[in-house]
Design a protein around this motif. Structure first.
Motif, PDB file in Angstrom:
ATOM      1  N   PHE A 152      -2.594   0.986  -3.923  1.00 51.11           N
ATOM      2  CA  PHE A 152      -1.757   0.369  -4.958  1.00 51.11           C
ATOM      3  C   PHE A 152      -1.902  -1.156  -4.895  1.00 51.11           C
ATOM      4  CE2 PHE A 152       1.993  -1.367  -6.896  1.00 51.11           C
ATOM      5  CZ  PHE A 152       2.353  -0.481  -7.885  1.00 51.11           C
ATOM      6  N   ASN A 171      -5.419  -2.350  -6.055  1.00 49.57           N
ATOM      7  CA  ASN A 171      -5.568  -2.320  -7.517  1.00 49.57           C
ATOM      8  C   ASN A 171      -4.783  -3.440  -8.185  1.00 49.57           C
ATOM      9  OD1 ASN A 171      -7.377  -0.271  -8.225  1.00 49.57           O
ATOM     10  ND2 ASN A 171      -5.852   1.318  -7.843  1.00 49.57           N
ATOM     11  N   LEU A 172      -3.573  -3.681  -7.677  1.00 51.55           N
ATOM     12  CA  LEU A 172      -2.732  -4.716  -8.286  1.00 51.55           C
ATOM     13  C   LEU A 172      -3.365  -6.096  -8.115  1.00 51.55           C
ATOM     14  CD1 LEU A 172      -0.083  -5.292  -9.750  1.00 51.55           C
ATOM     15  CD2 LEU A 172       1.057  -5.410  -7.540  1.00 51.55           C
ATOM     16  N   GLU A 211      -6.501  -6.436 -10.279  1.00 50.98           N
ATOM     17  CA  GLU A 211      -6.203  -6.627 -11.709  1.00 50.98           C
ATOM     18  C   GLU A 211      -5.689  -8.040 -11.982  1.00 50.98           C
ATOM     19  OE1 GLU A 211      -3.594  -3.823 -13.780  1.00 50.98           O
ATOM     20  OE2 GLU A 211      -3.047  -5.411 -15.164  1.00 50.98           O
ATOM     21  N   GLU A 212      -4.767  -8.504 -11.143  1.00 42.64           N
ATOM     22  CA  GLU A 212      -4.173  -9.817 -11.405  1.00 42.64           C
ATOM     23  C   GLU A 212      -5.231 -10.925 -11.331  1.00 42.64           C
ATOM     24  OE1 GLU A 212      -1.409  -9.807 -12.625  1.00 42.64           O
ATOM     25  OE2 GLU A 212      -0.345  -8.051 -11.849  1.00 42.64           O
TER      26      GLU A 212
END
Lengths: 140, 117
Positions: free
Chosen positions: A38, A41-42, A45-46
């Protein structure tokens, strides 16, 4: 746990979904806990959406290099881009205690990254932004 | 990401499945704004099937809660995963969005406060 995944992305937001699938496979191979996937991925993406949206002042094609590495209990995420110089460590820290009426829209992405990762290093060499973020893997 | 919409009493329930990210958050914004434009006032965002949210999703939630508050509306969260709750905590969103473990509890809380108003 030891492993490396190198991915070259185009400067297109749809690439983030492709990267997410690759990161999930890598996470499975490395038997990472769901919290690490998690967070990975976060952070990806950011950082990458920021690069794609703001780093380029032309309409040309660019490559963004991503390296995910697991070494023992440490996860490292490296991102290189040839966009405008940008040091995320210098981004303003949002006031997350403001009442709703005063909260600005946006500006939370890099705050999440800074809070999630243990260390962040930025350098710029020969026109390339180089970001290295590390986190100790723990829990589920 | 998939969005299923339903109504329960005077509340609208939006059930999200999948990831709320930079490529999908616009769909969520469109769905909630459409609900507001239909006259919806109270919304439950059911995140039982959502496994991810990024700042892009938080941005959408802040936009819609500001608009709802101006109109006297509310938006509460139901069944968010631990990972999603942690993102809300880090972003300072927990005081802005009441969270309930289940849809039923979220709906009951909205109905209860409606009666008291």
């Amino acid at each position: 746990m030891n492993g490396v995944l190198d991915v070259v992305l185009k400067n297109d937001l749809s690439e983030i979904q492709r990267l997410s699938v690759l990161a999930e496979t890598f996470s499975g191979e490395q038997a990472l806990p769901s919290s690490a996937l998690f967070d990975m991925n976060l952070v990806l993406e950011e950082i990458i959406s920021n690069v794609i949206k703001y780093a380029y002042n032309d309409d040309g094609a660019h490559q963004i290099m991503v390296r995910l590495r697991v070494h023992g209990d440490e996860l490292s995420i490296e991102v290189e881009d040839d966009g405008l110089p940008f040091n995320p460590l210098e981004a303003p820290t949002p006031d997350i205690t403001q009442p709703l009426e005063e909260r600005p829209i946006g500006g939370l992405g890099l705050h999440l990254v800074k809070k999630i990762m243990d260390t962040i290093q930025y350098s710029r060499t020969n026109g390339i932004n180089h970001l290295v973020m590390r986190k100790r893997i723990s829990g589920q | 990401m998939e969005i299923k919409e339903s109504t329960s009493g005077t509340s609208e329930v939006l059930t999200i499945t999948g990831k709320i990210d930079v490529t999908t958050s616009g769909q969520l914004q469109d769905a909630i704004i459409a609900g507001i434009n239909r006259g919806g006032c109270d919304f439950v965002l059911d995140l039982s099937g959502a496994d991810y949210i990024s700042s892009s999703g938080l941005r959408v939630l802040l936009i819609v809660i500001k608009r709802l508050k101006e109109q006297g509306g509310r938006l509460v969260i139901a069944a968010a995963s631990g990972h999603i709750r942690e993102v809300f905590d880090i972003a300072g969103f927990t005081p802005l969005f009441p969270m309930y473990p289940t849809i039923d509890e979220a709906l009951a809380a909205l109905a209860d406060t409606q009666q008291k108003q």
